[in-house]
Write a protein that holds these residues in place. Structure first.
Motif, PDB file in Angstrom:
ATOM      1  N   LEU A  74       0.875  -1.247   0.040  1.00  0.00           N
ATOM      2  CA  LEU A  74       0.042  -0.191   0.003  1.00  0.00           C
ATOM      3  C   LEU A  74       0.943   1.234   0.151  1.00  0.00           C
ATOM      4  CD1 LEU A  74      -2.574   1.499   0.368  1.00  0.00           C
ATOM      5  CD2 LEU A  74      -2.737   1.213   2.992  1.00  0.00           C
ATOM      6  N   ALA A  75       2.089   1.247   0.854  1.00  0.00           N
ATOM      7  CA  ALA A  75       2.725   2.547   0.964  1.00  0.00           C
ATOM      8  C   ALA A  75       3.557   2.512  -0.461  1.00  0.00           C
ATOM      9  CB  ALA A  75       3.892   2.326   1.789  1.00  0.00           C
ATOM     10  N   ARG A  76       3.962   1.689  -1.158  1.00  0.00           N
ATOM     11  CA  ARG A  76       4.559   1.545  -2.528  1.00  0.00           C
ATOM     12  C   ARG A  76       3.691   2.311  -3.614  1.00  0.00           C
ATOM     13  NH1 ARG A  76       6.917  -3.103  -1.301  1.00  0.00           N
ATOM     14  NH2 ARG A  76       5.475  -4.335  -2.429  1.00  0.00           N
ATOM     15  N   SER A  77       2.554   2.083  -3.383  1.00  0.00           N
ATOM     16  CA  SER A  77       1.327   2.346  -4.412  1.00  0.00           C
ATOM     17  C   SER A  77       1.104   3.986  -4.028  1.00  0.00           C
ATOM     18  CB  SER A  77       0.044   1.444  -4.157  1.00  0.00           C
ATOM     19  OG  SER A  77       0.182   0.224  -4.729  1.00  0.00           O
ATOM     20  N   LEU A  78       1.076   4.285  -2.838  1.00  0.00           N
ATOM     21  CA  LEU A  78       0.875   5.729  -2.637  1.00  0.00           C
ATOM     22  C   LEU A  78       2.165   6.630  -2.818  1.00  0.00           C
ATOM     23  CD1 LEU A  78      -0.667   5.162   1.103  1.00  0.00           C
ATOM     24  CD2 LEU A  78      -1.832   5.803  -0.841  1.00  0.00           C
ATOM     25  N   ARG A  79       3.345   6.102  -2.722  1.00  0.00           N
ATOM     26  CA  ARG A  79       4.406   6.513  -3.093  1.00  0.00           C
ATOM     27  C   ARG A  79       4.607   6.943  -4.449  1.00  0.00           C
ATOM     28  NH1 ARG A  79       9.162   4.657  -4.828  1.00  0.00           N
ATOM     29  NH2 ARG A  79       8.537   2.334  -4.012  1.00  0.00           N
ATOM     30  N   LYS A  80       4.182   5.967  -5.387  1.00  0.00           N
ATOM     31  CA  LYS A  80       4.095   5.901  -6.860  1.00  0.00           C
ATOM     32  C   LYS A  80       3.120   6.918  -7.346  1.00  0.00           C
ATOM     33  CE  LYS A  80       4.854   1.897  -8.454  1.00  0.00           C
ATOM     34  NZ  LYS A  80       5.076   0.292  -8.768  1.00  0.00           N
ATOM     35  N   ASN A  81       1.945   6.911  -6.657  1.00  0.00           N
ATOM     36  CA  ASN A  81       0.904   7.567  -6.990  1.00  0.00           C
ATOM     37  C   ASN A  81       0.204   6.632  -7.972  1.00  0.00           C
ATOM     38  OD1 ASN A  81      -1.239   9.657  -6.676  1.00  0.00           O
ATOM     39  ND2 ASN A  81      -0.049  10.929  -8.530  1.00  0.00           N
ATOM     40  N   ASP A  82       0.115   5.623  -7.656  1.00  0.00           N
ATOM     41  CA  ASP A  82      -0.502   4.644  -8.542  1.00  0.00           C
ATOM     42  C   ASP A  82      -2.066   4.981  -8.901  1.00  0.00           C
ATOM     43  OD1 ASP A  82       1.329   2.891  -9.191  1.00  0.00           O
ATOM     44  OD2 ASP A  82       0.780   1.491  -7.415  1.00  0.00           O
ATOM     45  N   PRO A  83      -2.788   4.440  -9.869  1.00  0.00           N
ATOM     46  CA  PRO A  83      -4.052   4.706 -10.340  1.00  0.00           C
ATOM     47  C   PRO A  83      -5.077   4.550  -9.068  1.00  0.00           C
ATOM     48  CG  PRO A  83      -3.027   3.659 -12.029  1.00  0.00           C
ATOM     49  CD  PRO A  83      -2.140   3.617 -10.950  1.00  0.00           C
ATOM     50  N   PRO A  84      -6.020   5.116  -9.006  1.00  0.00           N
ATOM     51  CA  PRO A  84      -6.918   4.951  -7.749  1.00  0.00           C
ATOM     52  C   PRO A  84      -7.507   3.500  -7.580  1.00  0.00           C
ATOM     53  CG  PRO A  84      -7.749   7.085  -8.995  1.00  0.00           C
ATOM     54  CD  PRO A  84      -6.725   6.331  -9.575  1.00  0.00           C
ATOM     55  N   GLU A  85      -7.645   2.858  -8.616  1.00  0.00           N
ATOM     56  CA  GLU A  85      -8.144   1.484  -8.614  1.00  0.00           C
ATOM     57  C   GLU A  85      -7.189   0.545  -7.979  1.00  0.00           C
ATOM     58  OE1 GLU A  85      -7.207   2.253 -12.957  1.00  0.00           O
ATOM     59  OE2 GLU A  85      -8.156   3.137 -11.161  1.00  0.00           O
TER      60      GLU A  85
END
Length: 261
Positions: A61-72
Motif C-alpha cells: 500500500l505504501a509503495r502504491s501511495l508513493r508511486k501515486n498509482d491509479p485509484p483502482e
C-alpha cells in the motif's frame, strides 16, 4: 445525541447512496468467515506469520501511495491491507477490539489534544489523559457504521493530515505497526497481566486501524464500499468463500520480495 446522529447518518446513506451498511464488527466477522479457517490451518508460525503478511500488505500500500498509482490499484491495496489487519485481530479469541476502538476514538474530539479538530503538533502529541481501556457504556456507541467512522475521522483529522501530507500518515501507520510488534516481543520477557495485555493489543490495533482510515480518507476512498466490492463475494484470488488458497500462493509475494533484495 451521538446515537441520534448515527441514525440520521444511516438514513442519509440509504436514502442518498443506497449503499450496503457495514459495521466494524461485521467487517471483522466477514474476514473471519472468509479467511479464519485458512489462516489457522496454513500458518504454522501463528501470530508472527500473520503479522508479517499484514506488514507486507502495508508495504505494498505504501509503495502504491508513493508511486501515486491509479485509484483502482490503491483501492485494491487498501482493501488487502484491511483484510490482513482483520486477520491479526481475528487471531485473538474475543479481543475487545471494537469496544476499545470506540472507547478511544468514539468521543467527538481527539483523544490526545481533546479538541474536536485535532491540534496535535506533527512531531509531538500529549499523553492520553484518560486511557480508554474500558468499554463505552452509551447505547450503540461501539456499533457505529464504518462509513460513519470514516466521516468522523475526516472531520477530526482530515485537515491536519492534508497539511502534513500522505508520507507522514504512512510514517504514523508504520510506527503503530512497530508498536504491535514490540508488544509481541515484550510478552516473552516480562510477567503478563492477561487482561491488561489483551487491552494493550486491542489499543495498539485500534491505532493501526485509525491510520488505515486516515489513508482511505486522504485518497477519497469509500472504505466500506471498497471492502464489499473486493471481498463481499469471496476471496478475490481463488474466487471461493471461504478462501481455499494454498499457503505458497499466499506467501509468494513475500518470498519474491525477500529474494530480490
Amino acid at each position: 445525541m451521538l446515537v441520534s446522529n448515527q441514525r440520521l447518518f444511516e438514513q442519509n446513506l440509504v436514502t442518498n447512496k443506497g449503499v450496503k451498511l457495514m459495521y466494524i464488527n461485521q467487517m471483522i466477522d466477514m474476514f473471519h468467515h472468509l479467511y479464519g479457517r485458512r489462516n489457522r490451518l496454513c500458518f504454522p508460525f501463528g501470530l508472527h506469520e500473520v503479522l508479517l503478511l499484514m506488514s507486507q500488505s502495508f508495504s505494498k500500500l505504501a509503495r502504491s501511495l508513493r508511486k501515486n498509482d491509479p485509484p483502482e490499484i490503491i483501492e485494491v491495496r487498501l482493501a488487502n491491507a484491511v483484510a490482513w489487519f482483520c486477520g491479526v485481530v481475528n487471531y485473538f479469541d474475543d479481543l475487545p477490539f471494537t469496544d476499545t476502538f470506540a472507547g478511544k476514538y468514539g468521543k467527538m474530539k481527539c483523544p490526545y489534544c481533546e479538541e474536536r479538530y485535532c491540534l496535535c503538533e506533527p512531531g509531538w502529541r500529549p499523553e492520553l489523559k484518560n486511557p480508554p481501556f474500558e468499554t463505552m457504556t452509551t447505547d450503540g456507541e461501539h456499533k457505529k457504521l464504518l462509513s460513519w467512522w470514516c466521516y468522523h475521522f475526516e472531520t477530526m483529522y482530515g485537515k491536519r493530515n492534508q497539511n502534513d501530507g500522505i508520507y507522514r500518515v504512512i510514517a504514523h501507520l508504520t510506527e503503530e505497526v512497530q508498536e504491535v510488534l514490540a508488544l509481541t516481543a515484550l510478552t516473552a520477557y516480562k510477567p503478563n497481566n492477561l487482561n491488561e495485555l489483551e487491552r494493550e493489543f486491542a489499543l495498539e490495533l485500534a491505532d493501526v486501524f485509525a491510520h488505515l482510515i486516515a489513508i482511505a480518507n486522504f485518497k477519497k476512498v469509500d472504505l466500506a464500499a471498497t471492502i464489499e466490492k473486493h471481498y463481499g463475494q469471496g476471496c478475490p484470488i481463488c474466487r471461493t468463500k471461504p478462501c481455499q488458497c494454498p499457503r505458497l500462493m499466499i506467501v509468494k509475494d513475500v518470498v519474491q520480495r525477500i529474494g530480490s533484495e
